[in-house]
Write a protein that holds these residues in place. Structure first.
Motif, PDB file in Angstrom:
ATOM      1  N   SER A 160       0.881  -1.175   0.000  1.00 32.46           N
ATOM      2  CA  SER A 160       0.000   0.000   0.000  1.00 32.46           C
ATOM      3  C   SER A 160       0.909   1.213   0.000  1.00 32.46           C
ATOM      4  O   SER A 160       1.593   1.466   0.983  1.00 32.46           O
ATOM      5  CB  SER A 160      -0.859   0.031   1.260  1.00 32.46           C
ATOM      6  N   ILE A 161       0.900   1.950  -1.094  1.00 36.33           N
ATOM      7  CA  ILE A 161       1.861   3.042  -1.231  1.00 36.33           C
ATOM      8  C   ILE A 161       1.341   4.316  -0.574  1.00 36.33           C
ATOM      9  O   ILE A 161       0.249   4.783  -0.873  1.00 36.33           O
ATOM     10  CB  ILE A 161       2.157   3.321  -2.717  1.00 36.33           C
ATOM     11  N   VAL A 162       2.138   4.858   0.336  1.00 37.40           N
ATOM     12  CA  VAL A 162       1.820   6.155   0.947  1.00 37.40           C
ATOM     13  C   VAL A 162       2.495   7.264   0.153  1.00 37.40           C
ATOM     14  O   VAL A 162       1.879   8.251  -0.221  1.00 37.40           O
ATOM     15  CB  VAL A 162       2.296   6.201   2.418  1.00 37.40           C
ATOM     16  N   CYS A 163       3.820   7.113  -0.102  1.00 37.15           N
ATOM     17  CA  CYS A 163       4.566   8.124  -0.846  1.00 37.15           C
ATOM     18  C   CYS A 163       4.958   7.535  -2.191  1.00 37.15           C
ATOM     19  O   CYS A 163       5.794   6.640  -2.268  1.00 37.15           O
ATOM     20  CB  CYS A 163       5.798   8.551  -0.058  1.00 37.15           C
ATOM     21  N   PHE A 164       4.340   8.055  -3.256  1.00 34.89           N
ATOM     22  CA  PHE A 164       4.575   7.515  -4.593  1.00 34.89           C
ATOM     23  C   PHE A 164       5.997   7.801  -5.078  1.00 34.89           C
ATOM     24  O   PHE A 164       6.599   6.998  -5.777  1.00 34.89           O
ATOM     25  CB  PHE A 164       3.571   8.118  -5.584  1.00 34.89           C
ATOM     26  N   CYS A 165       6.508   8.965  -4.709  1.00 34.56           N
ATOM     27  CA  CYS A 165       7.829   9.344  -5.196  1.00 34.56           C
ATOM     28  C   CYS A 165       8.920   8.440  -4.637  1.00 34.56           C
ATOM     29  O   CYS A 165       9.878   8.121  -5.318  1.00 34.56           O
ATOM     30  CB  CYS A 165       8.170  10.778  -4.789  1.00 34.56           C
ATOM     31  N   GLU A 166       8.786   8.071  -3.382  1.00 33.27           N
ATOM     32  CA  GLU A 166       9.858   7.351  -2.708  1.00 33.27           C
ATOM     33  C   GLU A 166       9.501   5.904  -2.429  1.00 33.27           C
ATOM     34  O   GLU A 166      10.263   5.197  -1.764  1.00 33.27           O
ATOM     35  CB  GLU A 166      10.180   8.053  -1.368  1.00 33.27           C
ATOM     36  N   ASP A 167       8.336   5.442  -2.908  1.00 32.99           N
ATOM     37  CA  ASP A 167       7.931   4.044  -2.696  1.00 32.99           C
ATOM     38  C   ASP A 167       7.836   3.707  -1.206  1.00 32.99           C
ATOM     39  O   ASP A 167       8.255   2.629  -0.770  1.00 32.99           O
ATOM     40  CB  ASP A 167       8.953   3.083  -3.339  1.00 32.99           C
ATOM     41  N   VAL A 168       7.276   4.614  -0.426  1.00 34.12           N
ATOM     42  CA  VAL A 168       7.152   4.336   1.005  1.00 34.12           C
ATOM     43  C   VAL A 168       5.781   3.721   1.260  1.00 34.12           C
ATOM     44  O   VAL A 168       4.758   4.266   0.864  1.00 34.12           O
ATOM     45  CB  VAL A 168       7.308   5.636   1.824  1.00 34.12           C
ATOM     46  N   THR A 169       5.764   2.562   1.928  1.00 35.63           N
ATOM     47  CA  THR A 169       4.509   1.843   2.154  1.00 35.63           C
ATOM     48  C   THR A 169       4.010   2.029   3.586  1.00 35.63           C
ATOM     49  O   THR A 169       4.726   2.550   4.449  1.00 35.63           O
ATOM     50  CB  THR A 169       4.724   0.334   1.931  1.00 35.63           C
ATOM     51  N   THR A 170       2.803   1.547   3.834  1.00 39.89           N
ATOM     52  CA  THR A 170       2.260   1.635   5.195  1.00 39.89           C
ATOM     53  C   THR A 170       3.117   0.809   6.146  1.00 39.89           C
ATOM     54  O   THR A 170       3.308   1.182   7.306  1.00 39.89           O
ATOM     55  CB  THR A 170       0.811   1.127   5.241  1.00 39.89           C
ATOM     56  N   LYS A 171       3.643  -0.312   5.678  1.00 36.85           N
ATOM     57  CA  LYS A 171       4.492  -1.137   6.532  1.00 36.85           C
ATOM     58  C   LYS A 171       5.741  -0.347   6.941  1.00 36.85           C
ATOM     59  O   LYS A 171       6.209  -0.444   8.076  1.00 36.85           O
ATOM     60  CB  LYS A 171       4.890  -2.406   5.784  1.00 36.85           C
ATOM     61  N   ASP A 172       6.278   0.448   6.028  1.00 36.58           N
ATOM     62  CA  ASP A 172       7.454   1.253   6.352  1.00 36.58           C
ATOM     63  C   ASP A 172       7.162   2.178   7.517  1.00 36.58           C
ATOM     64  O   ASP A 172       7.988   2.366   8.409  1.00 36.58           O
ATOM     65  CB  ASP A 172       7.885   2.081   5.134  1.00 36.58           C
ATOM     66  N   PHE A 173       5.985   2.773   7.524  1.00 34.90           N
ATOM     67  CA  PHE A 173       5.635   3.668   8.623  1.00 34.90           C
ATOM     68  C   PHE A 173       5.505   2.896   9.938  1.00 34.90           C
ATOM     69  O   PHE A 173       5.939   3.343  10.995  1.00 34.90           O
ATOM     70  CB  PHE A 173       4.329   4.410   8.330  1.00 34.90           C
ATOM     71  N   LYS A 174       4.875   1.735   9.826  1.00 35.71           N
ATOM     72  CA  LYS A 174       4.704   0.906  11.031  1.00 35.71           C
ATOM     73  C   LYS A 174       6.077   0.587  11.618  1.00 35.71           C
ATOM     74  O   LYS A 174       6.316   0.723  12.816  1.00 35.71           O
ATOM     75  CB  LYS A 174       4.004  -0.398  10.610  1.00 35.71           C
ATOM     76  N   ASP A 175       6.982   0.146  10.743  1.00 36.95           N
ATOM     77  CA  ASP A 175       8.320  -0.211  11.203  1.00 36.95           C
ATOM     78  C   ASP A 175       9.065   0.999  11.757  1.00 36.95           C
ATOM     79  O   ASP A 175       9.763   0.898  12.765  1.00 36.95           O
ATOM     80  CB  ASP A 175       9.118  -0.817  10.049  1.00 36.95           C
ATOM     81  N   ALA A 176       8.919   2.147  11.088  1.00 37.86           N
ATOM     82  CA  ALA A 176       9.626   3.343  11.546  1.00 37.86           C
ATOM     83  C   ALA A 176       9.193   3.705  12.963  1.00 37.86           C
ATOM     84  O   ALA A 176      10.025   3.963  13.833  1.00 37.86           O
ATOM     85  CB  ALA A 176       9.360   4.513  10.593  1.00 37.86           C
TER      86      ALA A 176
END
Lengths: 207, 883, 401
Positions: free
Chosen positions: B425-441
């Motif tokens: 699930s892409i949050v930031c299209f430019c940088e390919d940041v997903t919802t999982k990335d936010f969870k992990d961060a």
């Protein structure tokens, strides 16, 4: 002989076996663009350029550096003589007075009687006139200043700007920047159909 | 596929243009963009995402997102959805290994996921240390989007213009036009700028509204509003400066009032597969259909939080798209949304119900586009009822109109994301940041929006958060179990959208000062270089030593017009100078000259020059060339403090100056000067007035270069005349022009300092070996306290002359070495033919400063010996100067 | 590497205690590094770091990431030399990849004077064993073939510093934060210090937005806010504050390996591992605490940058920002004891604080642990302004990077 005569080109003498000639800081650049020069009152003046008639329909750049200039300091009663072409009040205690070159000595002497200091600026300053319907547009490419008369930066150079109606917009600048400023102004004007014109292209009038 | 001609389409089918994409020709109509033409030709994949190289298709068609960036005519990162093609334009894909359709780097999407989570590069390749540069090279090559052409040197012309407006309206949509109209009717001078080819905003893509917009625009123009199309505001800077990008012109507007009518930014929804080609924002789908008459898909599902999506569904139906379903979040917010497909979207499953489709329109929150307002320091607050950030508290001189103010009706608030676990699930299209990335961060401790942003790099890509900031905040709020208001925003900074350096650079002029003899120097073959902002001759030939010889043996001429020249006039003139300088000048006789050094409050030397007394109440001060303006400001500033009866004038440009010097200098002066030039009548350090070559002049008999010399000061327009006269009459004695390099050698032979070279920010007159300059018996002068302090503590170092017996030459800056450590430095050094030695000046420790002492300097990496000389190398008695 | 698979908190949240042995004000790179080395080198763990915003919010997160040691004064050059040495194995020490990219640093000279300044710096550097030398035009071309040597201000040569490089500034902050946290220090974000308690000439603690905290030693590592913090303790600093601006472009494929600085043109540029160009200029010439970006900055910067790299004409600037700079009269920092016992300052960092991070951490930790000022930072003591023994970095620092 006054102590400050070495500031005034009009104190040159033709009777010492030399023929002193005065050149504007734009002289060489104008020569390279095909100007025809004439000697007038000791100045080498660019009288005309080939093709200048069309430029006046857009914007013509005319060198008026050979005009007389006096900086007047302090406050005093000044009768505006017929010889004064322009009186620009830079601030309450400082003004710039422009005259025809042949009138500058007399004007300066008169002003010296009425004001604490009347400093010859003929040599210090150059004058470039932007004449024609596109003059304001070209000015807009050089500076943010728009309500004239004004003093401030014009293309990174401290200058005064005077609105001379039919005689155009006059940029009064430190002469050492002349060559640079001329190049910048021509670069801004040429794509709009403008270019150099000689001193005879306009008739300098009192406002 | 291209639909048959439709009313209000923006293309002109009678005109075509052919460009190439990856070498293959593509046809476009006038009014098409590269993107629309490629879409018409069947292309659906327009780019590959930054990190995972996922297929990306047209998303916004408004130049806001990174999906369609390609390299156009060698220029990388061009958003082709808004770029019209010209005949022969060359378009290439970028950031792919292989082709857009088969990108080998896409392997990172498949297997990379678990190995490349958020922040993975911080946790890998730490050891072994030697391997890092290789890994780094790989990372660097994988990063970046387009490629720059290293050989480009030409650039297209850009002009900068200044403009003014009483009211500047940014944004030509409905509210912008209405605001402009209202201001114009109130009698103000109004300028309206809009990014597109014509005003009307997003309603131009609405076939029911386009005519209304056009007549509103006409009415506005008629009311006297100046409408500028193709004009994009770069930012809102202090003083209501709004620089506007118009392609080949940058217009710098200043306005009394700026009205931001910048509308809203359509936001994506966050769900699995939301970045597949075929998943679009409403504007993207509508423009394809209504601007370019292209059917965006055959069968569509619309997800929407407000009317915008519903209207879009209608428009699409009119373009022949089958609408399978409209999911209106105001009725029911779905819990799970999953898009699936490989090369493009094939199905959308909403809460378990699957719809086959090739187009998904996602209409997320209508986020007010407050960027410009944020630049002007407007505060921004979260409205939880509508799920958007709205600007509050505008600064004076700034207004907002329309949807940008938050006037967006009542949209539903979408959840942070739907149905994760079924794909990215892409949050930031430019940088390919997903919802999982936010969870992990957040799990790792990056639990504030700023830390989460920096760690995930969300909002740091080309769109700078325009498409992802709101969703990033939502997701972060969920992960930290707080709300959007608490999480807050990141700071919106200029530029509002990326702006090219070429546009900002404008014309390449550099302000340059030239003396009135400048062209003569060039005529005589001088190489010219910069000294501060002056253009000056370095030397006239390849052999500066020949010019030095000419001065020592006969006659040299140098243009020193660049020297600063100041008039100090009035009853307090002498007292004024006494306060400014460590020297005393009030006792200088009329017609005499003295060398002076200026110190600041800390007793540090910052300039030097000569002071000549022209009359009881009149002094003529010279300064260094680059110091002139600074010294004049210093004088004016101090007089504003002291209010002494003194007038100050900067006559640097008014007066030209030429130094005529050498054993035959007097002979030349006899020819051109109309006064008595005999040694008694005109002694060393006298100042005399008269005429040189008929021109009024002040002549200073000084000796910077150590030979008999006269410095002529006269009105600058006479420059070439005087120069020519000097060479004409000086020909008999081989008058030779000399430049700065020979001058440096000559003055070094006399150990005359160059401020800024032999002195630095720490030098004081005592340690610069000029104790006679300082008159401590004066009441007070600038720097007195500091210099007294130096005297009390004792000198620690001294500026001395030196020679190098071995004949080897150190560089200027070479270190004086004591005990293996730096203890001083060489400030000036040259080989002097006249003296036959390598000579120089150096700052040495005080215990090594006696005449004849040896000290070590580093030459070519090794230590060599230097010997202290405290007397000038040439004519130490000064006999030549006084002859 | 294992850390990729296991998500572990890098730093913990704590409740503020009433007392710590050492209170560090400022959760930027300097403050966090000091906390780290206090534990690592000296076993001092009863330490808290108080940060009013988020860690790295100040200069640490805004700088342009240049690491070098080719300074002008022997005191400065030695100090930064030791910092670079620590940076070179810091990733291994912190077990965190800092993306330290040492591809070289060129300070261009556009005049004879510029070459002299370069030579002077090279000479000072070489005596200290720093890899730094003057190179001519031809070698500049070899090192950086993309550069355009004959623009408005022709390049004469440069000062070349091969160990110069760029680093991921956030990673340094996070790496030190995790290291400090593991070492036992407490990192408190979102807590503002509102006062410093001084009695009988000794600092005894701080007042914060969450109440008072007593301390054995208080260290102020607040860079741009230093004058305000020091004033709380009654200490005057000869510092004026202004802003430095910077900007970043869209990412492109690798174009520039080396860092280019031009003092004459007042610009510098490097390309990050992400492909963006990071560019900057000199500090603003007026005192200010306002983080307001100006248009003139990106205008002038672009004009002069294209003089050196005309290939960048089509490259787009994405974002511009500012950061505070605390400027001293001699462009050297102020570190160490003050007239208030127990109050230590670390400030005056102007535009060169980030590159000093590791050496600041080790020396401040040593000062606090031993009570004696380490030799390396002796020249930077506050007292120097009263004894007129300034350390003048004008030439090397005013070029700013």
């Amino acid at each position: 002989m006054s102590t400050l005569d070495f500031l005034s080109p009009d104190r040159a003498r033709a009777d010492l076996g030399f023929a002193p000639l005065l050149r504007s800081s734009l002289e060489r650049a104008q020569r390279e663009r095909g100007a025809t020069f004439e000697e007038r009152d000791g100045w080498l003046v660019a009288a005309s350029f080939p093709g200048e008639a069309e430029r006046l329909a857009s914007v013509a750049l005319v060198d008026l550096s050979h005009l007389g200039k006096v900086e007047v300091r302090g406050t005093g009663e000044a009768e505006q003589s017929r010889d004064v072409l322009a009186w620009y009040r830079i601030r309450p205690d400082r003004s710039l007075v422009l005259t025809a070159y042949r009138d500058v000595f007399l004007t300066r002497s008169t002003l010296a009687r009425h004001f604490p200091l009347a400093l010859d600026q003929t040599a210090a300053l150059g004058i470039l006139a932007l004449v024609g319907p596109q003059a304001a547009r070209v000015l807009g490419r050089l500076t943010h200043l728009c309500e004239l008369p004004a003093s401030g930066m014009v293309s990174h150079v401290p200058a005064h700007l005077l609105d001379r109606d039919a005689n155009g917009i006059w940029i009064v600048f430190p002469q050492e920047y002349g060559h640079y400023l001329y190049e910048v102004a021509l670069d801004a004007a040429e794509p709009l159909g403008g270019g150099p014109a000689g001193a005879d292209a306009i008739e300098v009038r009192r406002q | 596929m291209r639909l048959p001609p439709r009313e209000h389409e923006l293309i002109d089918r009678s005109k075509t243009v052919t460009f190439t994409f990856e070498g293959e020709p593509v046809r476009a109509f006038a009014g098409d963009t590269i993107g629309s033409a490629l879409f018409a030709a069947g292309r659906r994949v327009f780019g590959r995402s930054f990190k995972y190289h996922r297929r990306r298709g047209l998303l916004c068609c408004s130049g806001q997102c990174p999906n369609c960036m390609m390299t156009v005519d060698g220029v990388p990162n061009v958003r082709v959805c808004v770029r019209p093609p010209r005949e022969g334009t060359v378009v290439k894909a970028q950031n792919v290994v292989g082709s857009l359709d088969r990108d080998l780097m896409a392997v990172t999407d498949r297997i990379g996921g678990p190995f490349t989570p958020v922040g993975f590069y911080y946790k890998t390749f730490i050891r072994p240390r030697w391997a890092w540069p290789y890994y780094e090279k790989f990372l660097r090559n994988a990063a970046g989007l387009g490629k720059l052409d290293p050989h480009v040197t030409e650039r297209r012309r850009v002009d900068h213009e200044h403009a003014h407006a009483e009211v500047l309206v940014v944004g030509g949509g409905q509210s912008g036009l209405e605001a402009a109209l209202a201001h114009a009717r109130a009698g103000r001078q109004v300028v309206l700028i809009d990014e597109g080819p014509e005003p009307g905003g997003h309603q131009l893509a609405n076939r029911e509204r386009i005519m209304t917009m056009r007549s509103l625009a006409a009415e506005t123009a008629q009311a006297g509003v100046e409408i500028l199309p193709f004009a994009r505001a770069i930012g809102l800077y202090e003083g209501n400066l709004v620089p506007v990008d118009r392609g080949s012109t940058l217009v710098k507007f200043r306005a009394e009032t700026v009205v931001a009518a910048t509308g809203t930014l359509e936001q994506p929804l966050v769900f699995a597969g939301n970045d597949l080609p075929g998943v679009m924002l409403p504007a993207g789908a509508r423009r394809l259909a209504n601007y370019w008459s292209l059917r965006p898909g055959e069968r569509a599902v619309v997800l929407t939080v407000d009317d915008r999506g519903v209207e879009t569904a209608r428009e699409l139906e009119a373009a022949g798209v089958e609408i399978a379903e409209v999911v209106d979040y105001r009725e029911r917010v779905p819990r799970s949304v999953v898009a699936k497909g490989r090369k493009q979207v094939r199905s959308l499953t909403v809460d378990g119900k699957r719809f086959d489709c090739d187009l998904v329109v996602m209409s997320g929150s209508p986020q007010p586009n407050y960027g410009l307002l944020a630049h002007a320091r407007a505060r921004v607050e979260f409205d939880p009822g509508r799920g958007i950030f709205v600007p509050v508290e505008l600064p004076p001189g700034v207004e907002v109109a329309g949807e940008a103010s938050g006037d967006v009706g009542s949209p539903a608030v979408p959840p942070p994301s739907h149905g994760e676990g079924e794909g990215k699930s892409i949050v930031c299209f430019c940088e390919d940041v997903t919802t999982k990335d936010f969870k992990d961060a957040v799990a790792e401790g990056f639990d504030s929006i700023q830390l989460a942003k920096r760690y995930t790099t969300a909002t740091m890509g080309p769109c700078q958060g325009r498409l992802c900031h709101l969703n990033a905040v939502r997701v972060a709020a969920r992960e930290t179990r707080t709300d959007e208001g608490t999480i807050g925003t990141t700071t919106a900074r200029p530029p509002t959208s990326p702006v090219s350096m070429g546009l900002l650079a404008g014309r390449p002029h550099e302000a340059a000062k030239r003396t009135s003899m400048h062209h003569r120097h060039k005529d005589m073959g001088a190489t010219v270089f910069w000294t501060g902002s002056w253009r000056r001759p370095h030397s006239y030939s390849a052999d500066p030593q020949a010019e030095v010889r000419a001065v020592h043996e006969s006659l040299g001429v140098i243009d020193v017009s660049t020297l600063g020249k100041l008039l100090v006039k009035g009853p307090d003139a002498g007292a004024f100078l006494d306060r400014l300088y460590p020297n005393r000048f009030s006792d200088l006789k009329v017609g005499r000259i003295r060398y002076g050094v200026l110190t600041n409050d800390a007793g540090r030397i910052f300039d030097d020059g000569t002071v000549a007394r022209l009359a009881d109440d009149e002094f003529y001060v010279t300064t260094t060339s680059t110091g002139a303006d600074g010294v004049f400001q210093w004088f004016e500033w101090w007089n504003a403090v002291w209010h002494m009866d003194v007038e100050l004038a900067n006559v640097t440009g008014a007066v030209a100056a030429v130094n005529v010097t050498g054993p035959n200098a007097r002979k030349l002066m006899e020819r051109v000067f109309d006064g008595d030039v005999g040694n008694e009548a005109f002694a060393y350090l006298d100042a005399k007035r008269g005429h040189v070559a008929g021109v009024p002049a002040l002549i200073l008999r000084i000796g910077f270069v150590g030979e008999l010399g006269y410095e002529l000061h006269f009105p600058s327009p006479h420059g070439e005349h005087v120069w020519d006269a000097l060479f004409e009459h000086g020909a008999e004695w081989n008058a030779t022009p000399f430049g700065l390099e020979p001058q440096r050698i000559l003055r070094l032979e006399k150990t005359h300092i160059l401020v800024g070279q032999d002195t630095d920010a720490e030098s004081n007159p005592l340690e610069a070996a000029m104790p006679w300059i300082v008159k401590l018996d004066k009441d007070d002068f600038i720097g007195k306290w500091a210099i007294e302090h130096v005297q009390e503590r004792g000198l620690r170092s001294l500026l001395v002359g030196f020679e190098v017996p071995s004949g080897r030459m150190p560089v200027e800056g070479a270190q004086v070495v004591v005990g293996g450590k730096s203890a001083g430095r060489v400030t000036s050094v040259r080989y002097s033919e006249q003296v036959g030695k390598v000579i120089g000046m150096a700052i040495v420790p005080i215990d090594l400063s006696g005449e004849g002492t040896t000290f070590e300097i580093r030459i070519g990496g090794e230590l060599d010996q230097a010997v202290v000389r405290t007397q000038p190398f040439h004519d130490p008695e000064g006999a030549k100067l006084r002859s | 590497m294992r850390d990729i698979f296991f998500k572990k908190k890098m730093w913990r949240r704590h409740e503020l205690k009433p007392r710590y042995d050492v209170v560090i004000i400022g959760g930027g790179a300097h403050g966090l590094a000091t906390a780290y080395y206090l534990a690592k080198n000296h076993g001092i763990t009863n330490v808290c770091v108080l940060e009013k915003s988020y860690i790295g919010a100040g200069g640490s997160g805004r700088n342009t990431t240049i690491i070098r040691s080719n300074y002008r004064t022997p005191e400065g050059a030695e100090f930064y030399r030791d910092s670079v040495k620590l940076y070179e194995h810091l990733a291994q020490d912190l077990d965190f990849n800092l993306m330290f990219s040492q591809h070289g640093h060129l300070t261009l000279a556009h005049s004879d004077r510029g070459m002299v300044v370069s030579a002077e710096r090279a000479e000072v550097n070489q005596l200290l064993g720093i890899d730094s030398r003057v190179v001519g035009r031809d070698e500049v071309m070899e090192i950086c073939p993309q550069i355009h040597l004959d623009g408005a201000f022709p390049v004469y040569g440069a000062l070349y510093h091969p160990p110069g490089g760029v680093i991921r500034h956030d990673a340094v902050v996070w790496g030190y934060a995790r290291g400090a946290d593991r070492g036992g220090a407490e990192i408190h974000q979102g807590i503002e210090v509102t006062g410093i308690d001084v009695s009988n000439g000794r600092a005894t603690g701080v007042q914060t937005s969450r109440g008072p905290v007593a301390a054995g030693t208080v260290i102020a590592c607040t860079a741009g806010w230093s004058t305000q913090l020091a004033a709380m303790a009654g200490v005057k600093l000869p510092i004026w504050t202004t802003i430095l601006q910077a900007c970043v472009t869209e990412p492109v494929k690798p174009f520039l390996d080396v860092i280019i600085v031009s003092g004459q043109l007042h610009i510098y540029i490097s390309q990050t591992d992400r492909g963006e160009f990071l560019m900057g200029s000199g500090v603003e010439p007026y005192p200010t605490f306002s983080f307001t970006s100006t248009f003139g900055f990106i205008e002038e910067l672009s004009k002069h940058m294209l003089d050196l790299f005309p290939q960048l004409a089509s490259t787009r600037i994405l974002r511009q920002w500012t950061g505070l700079c605390d400027m001293t009269p001699d462009f050297s920092p102020v570190m160490g004891l003050t007239e208030v016992d127990g109050f230590v300052v670390d400030c005056g960092w102007g535009t060169y604080g980030f590159k000093a991070t590791p050496i600041v951490g080790t020396t401040l930790a040593e000062l606090v642990a031993t009570g004696t000022t380490p030799r390396l930072i002796e020249p930077f003591k506050l007292e120097r302004f009263y004894t007129d023994t300034l350390v003048s970095e004008a030439a090397a620092a005013s070029v700013t990077h």
